[in-house]
Design a protein around this motif. Structure first.
Motif, PDB file in Angstrom:
ATOM      1  N   SER A 131     -42.215 -22.372-101.225  1.00 50.61           N
ATOM      2  CA  SER A 131     -42.346 -20.885-101.178  1.00 50.61           C
ATOM      3  C   SER A 131     -41.130 -20.100-100.699  1.00 50.61           C
ATOM      4  CB  SER A 131     -43.380 -20.358-100.334  1.00 50.61           C
ATOM      5  OG  SER A 131     -44.806 -20.510-100.906  1.00 50.61           O
ATOM      6  N   LEU A 132     -40.545 -20.874 -99.446  1.00 48.65           N
ATOM      7  CA  LEU A 132     -39.241 -20.475 -98.958  1.00 48.65           C
ATOM      8  C   LEU A 132     -38.099 -20.787 -99.990  1.00 48.65           C
ATOM      9  CD1 LEU A 132     -37.585 -18.904 -96.644  1.00 48.65           C
ATOM     10  CD2 LEU A 132     -37.549 -21.108 -95.576  1.00 48.65           C
ATOM     11  N   ALA A 133     -38.106 -21.829-100.633  1.00 47.63           N
ATOM     12  CA  ALA A 133     -37.058 -21.949-101.491  1.00 47.63           C
ATOM     13  C   ALA A 133     -36.959 -21.225-102.736  1.00 47.63           C
ATOM     14  CB  ALA A 133     -37.169 -23.500-101.873  1.00 47.63           C
ATOM     15  N   ARG A 134     -38.311 -21.002-103.043  1.00 48.12           N
ATOM     16  CA  ARG A 134     -38.412 -20.038-104.220  1.00 48.12           C
ATOM     17  C   ARG A 134     -37.874 -18.539-104.034  1.00 48.12           C
ATOM     18  NH1 ARG A 134     -44.485 -19.393-106.661  1.00 48.12           N
ATOM     19  NH2 ARG A 134     -44.509 -18.401-104.660  1.00 48.12           N
ATOM     20  N   ALA A 135     -38.257 -18.226-102.856  1.00 46.62           N
ATOM     21  CA  ALA A 135     -37.657 -17.006-102.227  1.00 46.62           C
ATOM     22  C   ALA A 135     -36.094 -16.855-102.199  1.00 46.62           C
ATOM     23  CB  ALA A 135     -38.443 -16.517-101.145  1.00 46.62           C
ATOM     24  N   LEU A 136     -35.365 -17.991-101.791  1.00 46.18           N
ATOM     25  CA  LEU A 136     -34.225 -18.063-101.463  1.00 46.18           C
ATOM     26  C   LEU A 136     -33.309 -18.085-102.963  1.00 46.18           C
ATOM     27  CD1 LEU A 136     -33.879 -20.050 -98.148  1.00 46.18           C
ATOM     28  CD2 LEU A 136     -33.442 -17.527 -98.459  1.00 46.18           C
ATOM     29  N   ILE A 137     -33.998 -18.690-103.788  1.00 43.42           N
ATOM     30  CA  ILE A 137     -33.138 -19.083-105.096  1.00 43.42           C
ATOM     31  C   ILE A 137     -33.075 -17.892-105.897  1.00 43.42           C
ATOM     32  CG2 ILE A 137     -35.070 -19.505-106.799  1.00 43.42           C
ATOM     33  CD1 ILE A 137     -33.452 -22.177-107.453  1.00 43.42           C
ATOM     34  N   THR A 138     -33.825 -16.723-105.487  1.00 44.30           N
ATOM     35  CA  THR A 138     -33.531 -15.223-106.246  1.00 44.30           C
ATOM     36  C   THR A 138     -32.429 -14.586-105.681  1.00 44.30           C
ATOM     37  OG1 THR A 138     -35.019 -14.081-104.788  1.00 44.30           O
ATOM     38  CG2 THR A 138     -36.136 -15.234-106.373  1.00 44.30           C
ATOM     39  N   LYS A 139     -31.725 -15.177-104.380  1.00 42.24           N
ATOM     40  CA  LYS A 139     -30.396 -14.767-103.898  1.00 42.24           C
ATOM     41  C   LYS A 139     -30.777 -13.268-103.378  1.00 42.24           C
ATOM     42  CE  LYS A 139     -27.447 -17.208-106.815  1.00 42.24           C
ATOM     43  NZ  LYS A 139     -27.256 -18.223-105.581  1.00 42.24           N
ATOM     44  N   PRO A 140     -31.830 -13.258-102.619  1.00 42.13           N
ATOM     45  CA  PRO A 140     -32.039 -11.992-101.759  1.00 42.13           C
ATOM     46  C   PRO A 140     -31.035 -11.461-100.628  1.00 42.13           C
ATOM     47  CG  PRO A 140     -33.517 -13.541-100.765  1.00 42.13           C
ATOM     48  CD  PRO A 140     -32.699 -14.247-101.952  1.00 42.13           C
ATOM     49  N   LYS A 141     -30.983 -10.080-100.511  1.00 43.34           N
ATOM     50  CA  LYS A 141     -30.239  -9.825 -99.487  1.00 43.34           C
ATOM     51  C   LYS A 141     -31.050  -9.372 -98.333  1.00 43.34           C
ATOM     52  CE  LYS A 141     -25.453  -9.345-100.419  1.00 43.34           C
ATOM     53  NZ  LYS A 141     -24.660  -9.681 -99.348  1.00 43.34           N
ATOM     54  N   LEU A 142     -32.232  -9.227 -98.456  1.00 41.08           N
ATOM     55  CA  LEU A 142     -33.269  -8.820 -97.444  1.00 41.08           C
ATOM     56  C   LEU A 142     -34.272  -9.752 -97.790  1.00 41.08           C
ATOM     57  CD1 LEU A 142     -34.247  -7.228 -95.260  1.00 41.08           C
ATOM     58  CD2 LEU A 142     -34.784  -5.267 -96.731  1.00 41.08           C
ATOM     59  N   LEU A 143     -34.905 -10.560 -96.630  1.00 44.75           N
ATOM     60  CA  LEU A 143     -36.034 -11.470 -96.723  1.00 44.75           C
ATOM     61  C   LEU A 143     -36.988 -11.195 -95.780  1.00 44.75           C
ATOM     62  CD1 LEU A 143     -36.997 -14.199 -97.975  1.00 44.75           C
ATOM     63  CD2 LEU A 143     -35.958 -15.258 -96.079  1.00 44.75           C
ATOM     64  N   PHE A 144     -38.261 -10.709 -96.053  1.00 45.34           N
ATOM     65  CA  PHE A 144     -39.413 -10.621 -95.443  1.00 45.34           C
ATOM     66  C   PHE A 144     -40.253 -11.810 -95.281  1.00 45.34           C
ATOM     67  CE2 PHE A 144     -38.575  -6.364 -97.024  1.00 45.34           C
ATOM     68  CZ  PHE A 144     -38.441  -5.530 -96.006  1.00 45.34           C
ATOM     69  N   LEU A 145     -40.537 -12.170 -93.756  1.00 48.27           N
ATOM     70  CA  LEU A 145     -41.347 -13.616 -93.706  1.00 48.27           C
ATOM     71  C   LEU A 145     -42.463 -12.993 -92.766  1.00 48.27           C
ATOM     72  CD1 LEU A 145     -37.975 -14.428 -93.045  1.00 48.27           C
ATOM     73  CD2 LEU A 145     -39.238 -16.451 -94.080  1.00 48.27           C
ATOM     74  N   ASP A 146     -43.789 -13.207 -93.161  1.00 52.22           N
ATOM     75  CA  ASP A 146     -45.146 -13.171 -92.446  1.00 52.22           C
ATOM     76  C   ASP A 146     -45.826 -14.141 -92.017  1.00 52.22           C
ATOM     77  OD1 ASP A 146     -47.185 -11.844 -91.470  1.00 52.22           O
ATOM     78  OD2 ASP A 146     -48.026 -10.888 -93.487  1.00 52.22           O
ATOM     79  N   GLU A 147     -45.130 -14.675 -90.736  1.00 50.31           N
ATOM     80  CA  GLU A 147     -45.819 -15.858 -89.981  1.00 50.31           C
ATOM     81  C   GLU A 147     -45.495 -17.049 -90.786  1.00 50.31           C
ATOM     82  OE1 GLU A 147     -49.057 -15.613 -87.041  1.00 50.31           O
ATOM     83  OE2 GLU A 147     -49.280 -13.612 -88.096  1.00 50.31           O
ATOM     84  N   PRO A 148     -44.458 -17.541 -91.499  1.00 48.03           N
ATOM     85  CA  PRO A 148     -44.197 -18.332 -92.319  1.00 48.03           C
ATOM     86  C   PRO A 148     -44.503 -19.607 -91.927  1.00 48.03           C
ATOM     87  CG  PRO A 148     -42.278 -17.731 -91.662  1.00 48.03           C
ATOM     88  CD  PRO A 148     -43.032 -16.736 -91.086  1.00 48.03           C
ATOM     89  N   THR A 149     -44.281 -19.933 -90.636  1.00 49.93           N
ATOM     90  CA  THR A 149     -44.876 -21.280 -89.770  1.00 49.93           C
ATOM     91  C   THR A 149     -45.854 -21.402 -89.072  1.00 49.93           C
ATOM     92  OG1 THR A 149     -43.496 -20.659 -87.876  1.00 49.93           O
ATOM     93  CG2 THR A 149     -42.147 -21.612 -89.781  1.00 49.93           C
ATOM     94  N   ALA A 150     -46.807 -20.437 -89.237  1.00 52.21           N
ATOM     95  CA  ALA A 150     -48.099 -20.698 -88.550  1.00 52.21           C
ATOM     96  C   ALA A 150     -48.755 -21.923 -89.058  1.00 52.21           C
ATOM     97  CB  ALA A 150     -48.830 -19.330 -88.806  1.00 52.21           C
ATOM     98  N   SER A 151     -49.255 -22.656 -88.133  1.00 49.41           N
ATOM     99  CA  SER A 151     -50.186 -24.008 -88.191  1.00 49.41           C
ATOM    100  C   SER A 151     -49.596 -25.002 -88.937  1.00 49.41           C
ATOM    101  CB  SER A 151     -51.374 -23.433 -88.667  1.00 49.41           C
ATOM    102  OG  SER A 151     -52.093 -22.672 -88.122  1.00 49.41           O
ATOM    103  N   LEU A 152     -48.013 -24.812 -89.189  1.00 48.76           N
ATOM    104  CA  LEU A 152     -47.049 -26.026 -89.918  1.00 48.76           C
ATOM    105  C   LEU A 152     -47.008 -27.030 -89.012  1.00 48.76           C
ATOM    106  CD1 LEU A 152     -45.224 -23.924 -92.293  1.00 48.76           C
ATOM    107  CD2 LEU A 152     -47.534 -24.804 -92.599  1.00 48.76           C
ATOM    108  N   ASP A 153     -46.740 -28.227 -89.624  1.00 48.85           N
ATOM    109  CA  ASP A 153     -46.195 -29.269 -88.940  1.00 48.85           C
ATOM    110  C   ASP A 153     -44.665 -28.969 -88.442  1.00 48.85           C
ATOM    111  OD1 ASP A 153     -44.210 -30.851 -90.981  1.00 48.85           O
ATOM    112  OD2 ASP A 153     -46.069 -29.748 -92.025  1.00 48.85           O
ATOM    113  N   PRO A 154     -44.473 -29.719 -87.152  1.00 46.39           N
ATOM    114  CA  PRO A 154     -43.286 -29.501 -86.501  1.00 46.39           C
ATOM    115  C   PRO A 154     -41.950 -29.899 -87.697  1.00 46.39           C
ATOM    116  CG  PRO A 154     -44.482 -30.574 -84.916  1.00 46.39           C
ATOM    117  CD  PRO A 154     -45.096 -30.564 -86.465  1.00 46.39           C
ATOM    118  N   ALA A 155     -42.140 -30.888 -88.224  1.00 47.57           N
ATOM    119  CA  ALA A 155     -40.924 -31.142 -89.300  1.00 47.57           C
ATOM    120  C   ALA A 155     -40.675 -29.780 -90.110  1.00 47.57           C
ATOM    121  CB  ALA A 155     -41.174 -32.279 -90.222  1.00 47.57           C
TER     122      ALA A 155
END
Length: 242
Positions: A146-170
């Motif tokens: 999801s993050l790679a897909r957001a960044l490939i659009t070349k945004p100047k402004l990126l909103f992230l709503d708890e993107p790492t909640a409950s994810l593995d450390p890696a």
């Protein structure tokens, strides 16, 4: 409330966010109340606060997913008349029922080159899974996609709503590294998190919300060492904030 310093002349390409008395009322309940902020500095703006403070609603309003019921906001560059591309990563990944690389291809509006897509997948450690169905990835892998897909659009402004909640450390590490890299490349990020350690690692400034109001907005160093409000002090001490 302390507002970070205004930009200098060489910061004209930094995305800025301004709100004036922004409010949101749904079915008679006031969920956001008189939000007035100016975000004019580079880096990562962390939005912190207890559950139900209005953090997700605020960035959804800023990203245009929810229309505020009063007040106004502006997002753009300091060069007047210019608008900027935005992207958003949600807490729960939203992916197409296609392969991993097809998810990127769908979002890519710039290069349309497979090499660029593969480099983006390599950055999130998913290149070897490029032809797998995206929905079969683990939760951490889906969020990295999801993050790679957001960044490939070349945004100047990126909103992230708890993107790492409950994810593995890696996955958390990969996502944080990409956010830092994007920041160095001029992407402004607005990042909601409940992880104080993460906010310290990433944040350049902090907006602290409680009960739908901005309690304080200051640079990260000041917020974590000398918060101005009793609510923020209690939050940082691990107390329950009502």
């Amino acid at each position: 409330m302390v507002t970070p310093k205004a930009p200098t002349s060489n910061q004209s390409e930094i995305p800025c966010i301004g709100t004036m008395n922004l409010g949101l009322t749904i079915r008679g309940s006031t969920l956001l109340n008189d939000i007035s902020i100016q975000v004019t500095t580079p880096g990562v703006t962390m939005i912190l606060g207890p559950n139900g403070a209005g953090k997700s609603l605020l960035i959804k309003c800023l990203h245009g997913l929810i229309a505020p019921t009063r007040g106004r906001f502006e997002i753009g560059l300091h060069q007047r008349g210019k608008t900027i591309p935005q992207a958003m990563v949600f807490q729960k990944p939203v992916l197409l029922r296609r392969s991993v690389i097809d998810n990127l291809q769908f979002a890519d509006r710039h290069s349309h080159q497979r090499e660029a897509l593969e480099r983006a997948l390599e950055a999130v450690s998913l290149l070897e899974k490029k032809d797998q169905p995206a929905t079969q990835l683990s939760g951490g892998e889906q969020q990295r996609l999801s993050l790679a897909r957001a960044l490939i659009t070349k945004p100047k402004l990126l909103f992230l709503d708890e993107p790492t909640a409950s994810l593995d450390p890696a996955s958390v590490l990969i996502i944080e590294q990409l956010i830092k890299q994007a920041s160095q490349q001029g992407v402004k990020s607005v990042f909601i998190s409940h992880d104080i350690g993460q906010a310290k690692r990433l944040g350049s400034d902090v907006i602290f919300l409680n009960r739908g109001q901005v309690i304080e907005h200051t640079d990260a160093a000041t917020f974590f060492t000398n918060p101005h409000s009793r609510e923020a002090k209690a939050y940082l001490d691990g107390e329950i904030v009502l």
